[in-house]
Motif scaffolding. Structure first.
Motif, PDB file in Angstrom:
ATOM      1  N   LEU A 191       1.328  -1.459   0.127  1.00  0.00           N
ATOM      2  CA  LEU A 191       0.421  -0.356   0.248  1.00  0.00           C
ATOM      3  C   LEU A 191       1.490   0.823   0.067  1.00  0.00           C
ATOM      4  N   ASN A 192       0.124   2.434  -0.286  1.00  0.00           N
ATOM      5  CA  ASN A 192       0.312   3.532  -0.934  1.00  0.00           C
ATOM      6  C   ASN A 192      -0.495   4.666  -0.165  1.00  0.00           C
ATOM      7  N   LEU A 193       1.210   5.204   1.427  1.00  0.00           N
ATOM      8  CA  LEU A 193       0.008   5.795   2.815  1.00  0.00           C
ATOM      9  C   LEU A 193       1.424   7.027   2.266  1.00  0.00           C
ATOM     10  N   ASP A 194       0.801   8.606   2.155  1.00  0.00           N
ATOM     11  CA  ASP A 194       1.848   9.691   2.055  1.00  0.00           C
ATOM     12  C   ASP A 194       1.104   9.876   3.827  1.00  0.00           C
ATOM     13  N   SER A 195       1.732  11.077   3.699  1.00  0.00           N
ATOM     14  CA  SER A 195       2.567  11.334   5.641  1.00  0.00           C
ATOM     15  C   SER A 195       0.692  11.961   5.997  1.00  0.00           C
ATOM     16  N   ALA A 220      -8.065   0.606   1.568  1.00  0.00           N
ATOM     17  CA  ALA A 220      -7.652  -0.503   0.559  1.00  0.00           C
ATOM     18  C   ALA A 220      -8.325  -0.948  -0.276  1.00  0.00           C
ATOM     19  N   ARG A 221      -9.296  -1.893   0.635  1.00  0.00           N
ATOM     20  CA  ARG A 221     -10.259  -2.833  -0.013  1.00  0.00           C
ATOM     21  C   ARG A 221     -11.551  -2.116  -1.631  1.00  0.00           C
ATOM     22  N   SER A 226      -3.272   2.803  -3.547  1.00  0.00           N
ATOM     23  CA  SER A 226      -3.025   4.141  -2.823  1.00  0.00           C
ATOM     24  C   SER A 226      -3.966   5.294  -2.021  1.00  0.00           C
ATOM     25  N   VAL A 227      -4.051   4.772  -0.806  1.00  0.00           N
ATOM     26  CA  VAL A 227      -5.019   5.377   0.220  1.00  0.00           C
ATOM     27  C   VAL A 227      -5.195   7.496   0.476  1.00  0.00           C
TER      28      VAL A 227
END
Length: 334
Positions: A191-195, A220-221, A226-227
């Motif tokens: 998964l991609n999670l930014d700050s 994510a589902r 990318s959330v």
């Protein structure tokens, strides 16, 4: 078929620590319990603290580390608040399980001591009669059975039970600890999670790691690998900041019709009034341009409205009452 089963597994279970030493941020608890596991001299225990901090995980890990997968089911009895745990269950099911003696059966490197464990999760929801009935059972069968009580509020456990247990307080998880665990899960799941999203997740879960992991899996589902911060808010049930600010701005304006319109918007969108009160409370307490006296008047009304909502009052009327009280307090209306 196997990958499908793997993908449908809740991440809370998938990433649940299997050993006591892996429980995050509860250093004193882990240190004491690690020594307990080495000696296998286990007292009755009482784990208390906020939800999602590792209480149940720790209790289950102790059971697994003492007895291993083969003996676990016969040596450990788990009862949750969803089970009937009134006085009759204490007198029958719990007493019958506690009374049976067991021998030492060291298997596969597991110590398997000569006692069983009864885990009572959410013990603070047990009736006082049921708790009183446990006192004698704990004393009579202490040689062959150990009790683990797990609760959020230690004040709801009667003193005779609490005094028979070694007490362990679980602290709320810090943002750093939660961030590290979430980043680990993101790395494992791709998964991609930014700050910004990380900060939002920490904020909306309020130190509850279980809740944070559940929100992350739900997002994510729904939204893929990318959330964003906005997507996390949409799955969490938290009211968007602009909606809360719009209601507060209407209260600051002194225009009752405007406030009424914002309250109707909140209800029409299906946002829970109790959640709106919680978020309004946080903003008003930290506001620099509202005096302490004004905050006191507003917060008193929040408490009254919250009690009414718990008792089943109409959400629109309670929120309108809060909005009008807030308006009068901020604008110094009579």
């Amino acid at each position: 078929m196997a990958p499908l089963l793997q993908s449908s597994q809740p991440w809370v279970e998938k990433y649940r620590p299997r050993q006591v030493k892996d429980v995050a941020h509860q250093d004193e608890v882990v240190r004491v319990l690690t020594n307990t596991l080495e000696t296998t001299n286990c007292p009755h225990m009482l784990f208390y603290g906020p939800p999602g901090t590792g209480k149940t995980t720790t209790a289950l890990a102790i059971g697994h580390q003492l007895f291993g997968p083969e003996l676990y089911k016969s040596r450990v009895l788990e009862l949750n608040a969803s089970d009937d745990r009134g006085i009759n269950v204490v007198r029958t099911k719990i007493k019958n399980f506690a009374a049976v003696a067991v021998g030492s059966a060291r298997q596969g490197g597991y110590p398997c001591p000569t006692y069983k464990i009864i885990i009572l999760d959410e013990a603070d929801s047990m009736t006082e009669d049921a708790q009183n009935a446990l006192r004698r059972t704990m004393e009579t069968y202490s040689k062959v059975t150990r009790f683990f009580f797990i609760c959020n509020y230690i004040s709801r456990i009667i003193e005779p039970l609490a005094s028979r247990c070694a007490k362990f307080r679980f602290k709320p998880l810090t943002e750093d600890i939660m961030t590290n665990r979430i980043l680990y899960i993101c790395n494992e799941e791709g998964l991609n999670l930014d700050s910004e999203a990380l900060t939002t997740l920490s904020s909306i879960s309020q130190g509850d790691l279980r809740r944070a992991i559940t929100y992350l899996q739900s997002a994510a589902r729904l939204f893929g690998s990318s959330v964003s911060s906005k997507e996390l808010i949409s799955v969490s049930g938290v009211i968007p900041g602009e909606v809360v600010q719009a209601l507060l701005s209407a209260c600051r304006s002194g225009n009752f019709d405007m406030a009424d319109k914002e309250v109707k918007n909140v209800i029409a969108e299906g946002y829970p009034a109790s959640q709106m009160l919680s978020q309004l409370f946080d903003i008003i307490v930290e506001a620099d341009d509202i005096s302490d006296e004004q905050k006191a008047k507003i917060c008193k009304k929040f408490a009254e409205a919250d009690k009414c909502l718990v008792d089943g009052a109409d959400e629109y009327l309670q929120l309108l009452d809060v909005a009008s009280t807030t308006m009068r307090a901020i604008c110094n209306m009579p």
